[in-house]
Scaffold this active site. Sequence first.
Site, PDB file in Angstrom:
ATOM      1  N   LYS A 182     -11.015 -47.510 -16.192  1.00 24.01           N
ATOM      2  CA  LYS A 182     -11.419 -48.761 -16.834  1.00 24.01           C
ATOM      3  C   LYS A 182     -12.822 -48.642 -17.450  1.00 24.01           C
ATOM      4  O   LYS A 182     -13.048 -49.069 -18.571  1.00 24.01           O
ATOM      5  CB  LYS A 182     -11.417 -49.925 -15.818  1.00 24.01           C
ATOM      6  N   ARG A 208     -10.496 -59.878  -9.140  1.00 23.96           N
ATOM      7  CA  ARG A 208     -10.122 -58.852  -8.174  1.00 23.96           C
ATOM      8  C   ARG A 208      -9.099 -59.374  -7.175  1.00 23.96           C
ATOM      9  O   ARG A 208      -8.623 -58.636  -6.335  1.00 23.96           O
ATOM     10  CB  ARG A 208     -11.392 -58.468  -7.441  1.00 23.96           C
ATOM     11  N   ARG A 268     -15.950 -37.974  -8.813  1.00 19.83           N
ATOM     12  CA  ARG A 268     -16.747 -38.708  -9.806  1.00 19.83           C
ATOM     13  C   ARG A 268     -18.237 -38.624  -9.502  1.00 19.83           C
ATOM     14  O   ARG A 268     -18.668 -38.729  -8.358  1.00 19.83           O
ATOM     15  CB  ARG A 268     -16.311 -40.176  -9.826  1.00 19.83           C
ATOM     16  N   ARG A 296     -21.519 -41.953  -6.203  1.00 18.72           N
ATOM     17  CA  ARG A 296     -21.670 -43.320  -5.710  1.00 18.72           C
ATOM     18  C   ARG A 296     -21.350 -43.323  -4.227  1.00 18.72           C
ATOM     19  O   ARG A 296     -20.425 -42.648  -3.794  1.00 18.72           O
ATOM     20  CB  ARG A 296     -20.664 -44.228  -6.430  1.00 18.72           C
ATOM     21  N   ARG A 313     -11.028 -48.647  -0.381  1.00 17.42           N
ATOM     22  CA  ARG A 313     -10.984 -49.379  -1.661  1.00 17.42           C
ATOM     23  C   ARG A 313      -9.568 -49.406  -2.223  1.00 17.42           C
ATOM     24  O   ARG A 313      -9.144 -50.398  -2.810  1.00 17.42           O
ATOM     25  CB  ARG A 313     -11.950 -48.720  -2.660  1.00 17.42           C
TER      26      ARG A 313
HETATM   27  P1  AMP Z   1     -16.214 -51.297  -8.931  1.00 13.18           P
HETATM   28  O1  AMP Z   1     -17.387 -50.676  -9.596  1.00 13.18           O
HETATM   29  O2  AMP Z   1     -15.456 -52.238  -9.845  1.00 13.18           O
HETATM   30  O3  AMP Z   1     -15.331 -50.291  -8.262  1.00 13.18           O
HETATM   31  O4  AMP Z   1     -16.793 -52.231  -7.776  1.00 13.18           O
HETATM   32  C1  AMP Z   1     -17.547 -51.702  -6.701  1.00 13.18           C
HETATM   33  C2  AMP Z   1     -17.553 -52.673  -5.548  1.00 13.18           C
HETATM   34  O5  AMP Z   1     -18.148 -53.922  -5.960  1.00 13.18           O
HETATM   35  C3  AMP Z   1     -16.178 -53.087  -5.032  1.00 13.18           C
HETATM   36  O6  AMP Z   1     -15.669 -52.151  -4.093  1.00 13.18           O
HETATM   37  C4  AMP Z   1     -16.485 -54.424  -4.393  1.00 13.18           C
HETATM   38  O7  AMP Z   1     -17.166 -54.279  -3.162  1.00 13.18           O
HETATM   39  C5  AMP Z   1     -17.467 -55.021  -5.384  1.00 13.18           C
HETATM   40  N1  AMP Z   1     -16.807 -55.806  -6.461  1.00 13.18           N
HETATM   41  C6  AMP Z   1     -16.769 -55.500  -7.785  1.00 13.18           C
HETATM   42  N2  AMP Z   1     -16.127 -56.460  -8.474  1.00 13.18           N
HETATM   43  C7  AMP Z   1     -15.734 -57.395  -7.580  1.00 13.18           C
HETATM   44  C8  AMP Z   1     -15.021 -58.618  -7.666  1.00 13.18           C
HETATM   45  N3  AMP Z   1     -14.564 -59.089  -8.842  1.00 13.18           N
HETATM   46  N4  AMP Z   1     -14.785 -59.301  -6.512  1.00 13.18           N
HETATM   47  C9  AMP Z   1     -15.247 -58.866  -5.328  1.00 13.18           C
HETATM   48  N5  AMP Z   1     -15.919 -57.716  -5.174  1.00 13.18           N
HETATM   49  C10 AMP Z   1     -16.174 -56.972  -6.280  1.00 13.18           C
END
Ligand code: AMP
Length: 213
Positions: free
Chosen positions: A16, A91, A126, A159, A170
């Site tokens: 994404k 999410r 990554r 990360r 996740r």
């Molecule tokens: P991402 O970079 O999208 O993988 O997000 C990293 C982390 O941020 C996720 O594992 C969640 O802990 C948090 N996070 C990101 N977007 C959301 C969302 N829309 N709702 C809840 N937690 C989020």
Amino acid sequence: MSARRFILLGPPGAGKGTQSQRLVADLGIPQISTGDLLRAARKAGTSLGQKAQSFMDAGQLVPDALIFELVEERLAQPDAAAGYILDGFPRNVTQADEMVGRRIAVERVVLLDVPTDALVARLSGRRVCGQCGATYHADTFPTRLEGVCDACGGAVAQRKDDRAEVVAQRLEVYAKETSPLIAYYASAGTLRRVDGFESADTVYASILTALSA
Ligand code: AMP
């Protein structure tokens, strides 16, 4: 007419972020990544960032109220008036419902479909530049100089939540909380599926088709 307010939906590691970077450049609309906004809030040491920290490091979802605070603030910026790419948001079904109530419009939802095995390999390899956000892969797309970003010279690292044990968590959270959005948007008629296991160029072309079809 192509959709200009849309969601890129898909599991962590589906591509994404990578696809968004190109869409931003070609369509001239911003990517709104809640993950990026949260990481920026943490880096800036805001109270929201501090509250989000433990959830993120454990691979859990951050409470919805914090997410809406970030998203609404970002959507109020002038560059979002012409459209936006929502990446990593919504999410769960609660967030999707609340978006409707808050009149956050979405014309299309593009699902990037990638097999789980491939996600694990992508996520655990990554590496991300802490300065400009460029992404690399330890095996398939390494930096020329170990730990140094090819694009800006910033420090490139893994990360915290890309470590194997958090990746598994996740993916579980995605299956349980996020994947119900596929049926949600399919029944709304806005969902389009794209095979995200193809080359980045092929995936990109499919996304453009999905936005106009
Ligand atoms: P991402 O970079 O999208 O993988 O997000 C990293 C982390 O941020 C996720 O594992 C969640 O802990 C948090 N996070 C990101 N977007 C959301 C969302 N829309 N709702 C809840 N937690 C989020």
